[in-house]
Design an enzyme around this catalytic site. Structure first.
Site, mmCIF file in Angstrom:
data_model
loop_
_atom_site.group_PDB
_atom_site.id
_atom_site.type_symbol
_atom_site.label_atom_id
_atom_site.label_comp_id
_atom_site.label_asym_id
_atom_site.label_seq_id
_atom_site.Cartn_x
_atom_site.Cartn_y
_atom_site.Cartn_z
ATOM 1 N N HIS A 139 -6.614 0.264 -7.934
ATOM 2 C CA HIS A 139 -6.117 0.905 -9.152
ATOM 3 C C HIS A 139 -7.192 1.865 -9.652
ATOM 4 O O HIS A 139 -8.301 1.428 -9.943
ATOM 5 C CB HIS A 139 -5.839 -0.147 -10.239
ATOM 6 N N GLU A 191 -5.241 6.177 -4.758
ATOM 7 C CA GLU A 191 -5.209 4.746 -4.456
ATOM 8 C C GLU A 191 -5.520 4.500 -3.001
ATOM 9 O O GLU A 191 -5.120 5.261 -2.128
ATOM 10 C CB GLU A 191 -3.811 4.184 -4.746
ATOM 11 N N ASP A 247 4.187 -3.220 -8.419
ATOM 12 C CA ASP A 247 3.347 -4.134 -7.642
ATOM 13 C C ASP A 247 4.049 -5.474 -7.457
ATOM 14 O O ASP A 247 4.069 -6.040 -6.355
ATOM 15 C CB ASP A 247 2.018 -4.404 -8.355
ATOM 16 N N HIS A 270 -4.541 -3.152 -2.651
ATOM 17 C CA HIS A 270 -4.577 -1.756 -3.063
ATOM 18 C C HIS A 270 -5.502 -1.609 -4.259
ATOM 19 O O HIS A 270 -5.834 -2.585 -4.913
ATOM 20 C CB HIS A 270 -3.174 -1.195 -3.323
HETATM 21 ZN ZN ZN Z 1 -0.844 -1.438 -8.422
#
Ligand code: ZN
Length: 137
Positions: free
Chosen positions: A88, A37, A99, A86
């Protein structure tokens, strides 16, 4: 009448915008970090506080652990930082439970970029996990 006008104004939402070069950087970074990530903070313009112009990388952001990428105790005290981004490593840009917990605690706008990290595969959310429209400028 003044009372109603005031109420209407208060319910108006911010129209978030993001600079295209900033979005490009997000997508490129997500691609190059894959399958891990990528995470960063979002910074707005000093004059236009609804326009995301820059990413702020946190120290030690490379990690395979889901969402351990945000070491928010290292977050600088900086009021131009409005939220997080961020990636995925999968096709879903839906926020996970972790999240949503992050969103509620930190910031007002949160971007998730999903595979294949294109202009069509990212979404933005408010602190409650509701979809937010962001204009690319
Ligand atoms: Zn996430």
């Amino acid at each position: 009448m003044g009372f109603f006008k005031k109420n209407k104004k208060e319910t108006q939402q911010v129209q978030w915008k993001i600079k295209k070069r900033c979005l490009d950087l997000i997508l490129e970074s997500a691609k190059s970090t894959y399958p891990n990530e990528f995470g960063a903070l979002l910074r707005v313009d000093e004059q236009h506080k609804d326009t995301i112009v820059e990413l702020v990388l946190l120290p030690g952001t490379i990690s395979g652990d889901s969402h351990a990428i945000f070491r928010l105790h290292m977050m600088p005290v900086d009021f131009s930082i409005v939220g997080t981004i961020h990636s995925h490593p999968g096709p879903s840009a839906r926020p996970s439970d972790a999240d949503l917990m992050l969103f509620r605690k930190h910031g007002r706008i949160h971007i998730i970029a999903a595979e294949p990290f294109t202009f069509e595969s990212w979404k933005a959310y408010d602190y409650n996990g509701n979809n937010v429209d962001v204009l690319i400028v």
